[in-house]
Design an enzyme around this catalytic site. Structure first.
Site, PDB file in Angstrom:
ATOM      1  N   ASP A  49       0.585  -7.780   7.390  1.00  0.00           N
ATOM      2  CA  ASP A  49      -0.645  -7.445   8.120  1.00  0.00           C
ATOM      3  C   ASP A  49      -1.558  -6.454   7.416  1.00  0.00           C
ATOM      4  O   ASP A  49      -2.498  -5.955   8.035  1.00  0.00           O
ATOM      5  CB  ASP A  49      -0.309  -6.929   9.519  1.00  0.00           C
ATOM      6  CG  ASP A  49       0.347  -5.560   9.491  1.00  0.00           C
ATOM      7  OD1 ASP A  49       0.884  -5.186   8.445  1.00  0.00           O
ATOM      8  OD2 ASP A  49       0.308  -4.870  10.531  1.00  0.00           O
ATOM      9  N   GLU A  50      -1.303  -6.142   6.162  1.00  0.00           N
ATOM     10  CA  GLU A  50      -2.227  -5.239   5.488  1.00  0.00           C
ATOM     11  C   GLU A  50      -2.337  -5.511   3.991  1.00  0.00           C
ATOM     12  O   GLU A  50      -1.419  -6.068   3.381  1.00  0.00           O
ATOM     13  CB  GLU A  50      -1.874  -3.778   5.747  1.00  0.00           C
ATOM     14  CG  GLU A  50      -0.527  -3.334   5.262  1.00  0.00           C
ATOM     15  CD  GLU A  50      -0.272  -1.874   5.645  1.00  0.00           C
ATOM     16  OE1 GLU A  50      -0.369  -1.012   4.774  1.00  0.00           O
ATOM     17  OE2 GLU A  50       0.023  -1.625   6.822  1.00  0.00           O
ATOM     18  N   ASP A  84      -6.275  -3.244   7.482  1.00  0.00           N
ATOM     19  CA  ASP A  84      -5.129  -3.289   8.372  1.00  0.00           C
ATOM     20  C   ASP A  84      -5.506  -4.121   9.595  1.00  0.00           C
ATOM     21  O   ASP A  84      -6.474  -3.803  10.287  1.00  0.00           O
ATOM     22  CB  ASP A  84      -4.798  -1.845   8.787  1.00  0.00           C
ATOM     23  CG  ASP A  84      -3.385  -1.700   9.278  1.00  0.00           C
ATOM     24  OD1 ASP A  84      -2.623  -0.956   8.648  1.00  0.00           O
ATOM     25  OD2 ASP A  84      -3.054  -2.333  10.297  1.00  0.00           O
TER      26      ASP A  84
END
Length: 415
Positions: free
Chosen positions: A134-135, A19
Site C-alpha cells: 500500500d505504499e 500511502d
DNA sequence: TCTGGGGTCCTAGGACCC
DNA sequence: TCTGGGGTCCTAGGACCC
C-alpha cells in the site's frame, strides 16, 4: 523572470511518498459501500465473510463474534476513533469496540488494487520504489513541468504533479491516497502522514525546524518501540530534542551506526536513492496455531503442518523462479519466546522434500520442552535455477564434492 | 482475554583461510 | 611455539517495517 529568480530554488531531488488511505478497509468498502462511515475492522478469517440474507441484504460479523489469535490488519477511520488500530489483537479490540464490523482479510483483492494504483502512478511518474502492498516512494526530480512555478507559487508545478498522481490513482481504483513531497525519503514518509486521508503535504528543508522538530521521535521511520522507549528514558521525546543532543553522546548511547543515523535523521538528512528494482533475500511461510501444540502430544498435527509449510514454500519458490541454499526453521513457544535455526547446504534446493529434510535437521537442534505457538520455514541465499554459481558457493563446491547427506530418513520421525 | 505473516537489515561470535 | 590482522562465511537473535 525576476520573480522566479527571487524565490528559493527547488532542491536537487524531489521525492514523494504515497500511502494509500486505510488501504485494506477501503478496498472492502468498494465491495460493501453501505459500510461507508462505519467502524470496520479487517482481520478475520473466511468464516467472517458477510452472509447474504433472503431479502438480498447482507449480514456482517461483529468484532464481538471473533474468537482466536488474529490481529487487526486495518481499521477504518471511524473504528480508529473507537481506539482499535492495526496490530491490535482482535480479542482485545472486541472489548473496546464489540459492535464494530469485522471483515476477513482478502489479500488477493488487495494485491489486485495494489497493482492498479502502482500502474496508475507509473503513468505520471515512472521512477517508483515498492514499499509493500500500500505504499511507494516516487522520484519526481525529473518529471516534466515539476519545476515550473505557477503564478507566484514556486512549488506550483510540484502541487500540480501531486494532484495529477492522486487523480490518476482515484480514476484507476476509486481509492484515495496521501502524498508527501520533500527533498528525501525520510522526510516524505513523515510528510505523507501529516494530512491524512486524501492529503498533499509539501515540506522543504527550511521547514524542518518548525514542522519536524516538534514531532514525537516515533514519527521517524526507523525509531521503533525499543529505541523510542530508550530515548524516552533518556528524557528525549521530540525529534528536535534528538537534533539538540550532542552527536557523540548519541553514539555513546546507541552505538556508532545507529547513533550517527539518529543525529542525521533528526536534522532531516537522508541521501538514500529511490530503488526501482530489488531481488528478494528470502522467502518464508509461517503459521500461528489456534492453540499451542505439544511436540509429543500433538506430533501428528505438527508433522502435517510442517510438511504443508514446506510444500507451500516450494510452490512459492517455483512460482517466483528461485531456489535457495539456506533453509531456516522458526519456532515460537508459549510465552512468545522465539527460536531460529538455519542450515546452509552445499547446493541450492527448491523442492518440498529437500526443504523438509533440511528444516527437519534444524528442528533436531531445538529443545522441545515447551508448547509451540508458531512454526515457520524459510529459504534464504536465493538464486535463480541454472544461474551461474556465486563465488562463495563455488568455493564450497570445490572443497566438498560430495553432496550433503541429510539425516537418515528415520530421523524425520521427529515431528 | 495480549501479541499475524511476510519481509529487511544489523550485530556479534566463531570457524577458517591467508 | 607464539603471535598478529584481515576477510568471508555461517549462525542466532533482535529491531524494525508494512
Amino acid at each position: 523572470m525576476a520573480e522566479v529568480a527571487s524565490s528559493a530554488p527547488l532542491p536537487e531531488r524531489l521525492i514523494a511518498h504515497l500511502d494509500m488511505d486505510a488501504f485494506y478497509a477501503s478496498v472492502e468498502l468498494l465491495r460493501y459501500p453501505e459500510l461507508k462511515g462505519q467502524a470496520v475492522v479487517v482481520g478475520g478469517r473466511r468464516i467472517h465473510a458477510p452472509r447474504l440474507r433472503e431479502d438480498g441484504t447482507r449480514e456482517y460479523s461483529k468484532l464481538r463474534d471473533y474468537t482466536g489469535r488474529g490481529v487487526i490488519t486495518t481499521s477504518t477511520y471511524a473504528a480508529r476513533d473507537l481506539g482499535v488500530f492495526s496490530g491490535m489483537g482482535l480479542m482485545k479490540a472486541a472489548l473496546r469496540a464489540p459492535d464494530a464490523i469485522l471483515l476477513p482479510t482478502d489479500f488477493d483483492a488487495y494485491r489486485h488494487y495494489s497493482r492498479l494504483f502502482k500502474a496508475a502512478v507509473a503513468e505520471v511518474a515512472p521512477v517508483i520504489e515498492d514499499r509493500g502492498i500500500d505504499e511507494i516512494y516516487i522520484d519526481l526530480s525529473d518529471v516534466p513541468g515539476i519545476r515550473e512555478p505557477v503564478g507566484h507559487d514556486p512549488l506550483g508545478g510540484v502541487r500540480a504533479v501531486a494532484r495529477e498522481i492522486k487523480n490518476s490513482v482515484l480514476r484507476a481504483t476509486r481509492l484515495t491516497c496521501s502524498i508527501g513531497i520533500t527533498p528525501n525519503k525520510l522526510l516524505s514518509k513523515m510528510a505523507s502522514e501529516m494530512d491524512k486521508p486524501d492529503g498533499i503535504t509539501l515540506l522543504m528543508a527550511h521547514e524542518i525546524e518548525s514542522r519536524i522538530w516538534p514531532l514525537d521521535v516515533r514519527k521517524i521511520n526507523g525509531i521503533g518501540p525499543k529505541a523510542g522507549a530508550k530515548l524516552a528514558a533518556l528524557g528525549i521525546e521530540t525529534i528536535g530534542q534528538i537534533a539538540a543532543a550532542d552527536p557523540q553522546w548519541l553514539i555513546a548511547q546507541f552505538g556508532k551506526s545507529y547513533g550517527h543515523w539518529l543525529h542525521e535523521a533528526s536534522h532531516g538528512r537522508d541521501s538514500r536513492p529511490v530503488v526501482t528494482h530489488s531481488e528478494p533475500v528470502s522467502i518464508s511461510r509461517e503459521t500461528t496455531f489456534e492453540r499451542d501444540l505439544h511436540a509429543v502430544h500433538d506430533r501428528a498435527q505438527l508433522s502435517e503442518i510442517f510438511t504443508r509449510l514446506c510444500q507451500q514454500l516450494a510452490t512459492d519458490l517455483e512460482r517466483k523462479g528461485y531456489e535457495g541454499r539456506t533453509i531456516g526453521l522458526k519456532l515460537r513457544f508459549e510465552g512468545f519466546h522465539t527460536v531460529t535455526r538455519d542450515l546452509t547446504l552445499d547446493a541450492p534446493v527448491a523442492d518440498a522434500v529437500s526443504i523438509r529434510r533440511a528444516a527437519g535437521a534444524c528442528l533436531k537442534r531445538v529443545p522441545l520442552d515447551k508448547r509451540i505457538r508458531l512454526l515457520g520455514v524459510r529459504v534464504g541465499n536465493l538464486s535463480r535455477p541454472g544461474e551461474a554459481l556465486s563465488a562463495s558457493s563455488q568455493a564450497v563446491k570445490r572443497k566438498q564434492q560430495q553432496p550433503a547427506s541429510g539425516p537418515a530418513p528415520e530421523s524425520l520421525a521427529l515431528f
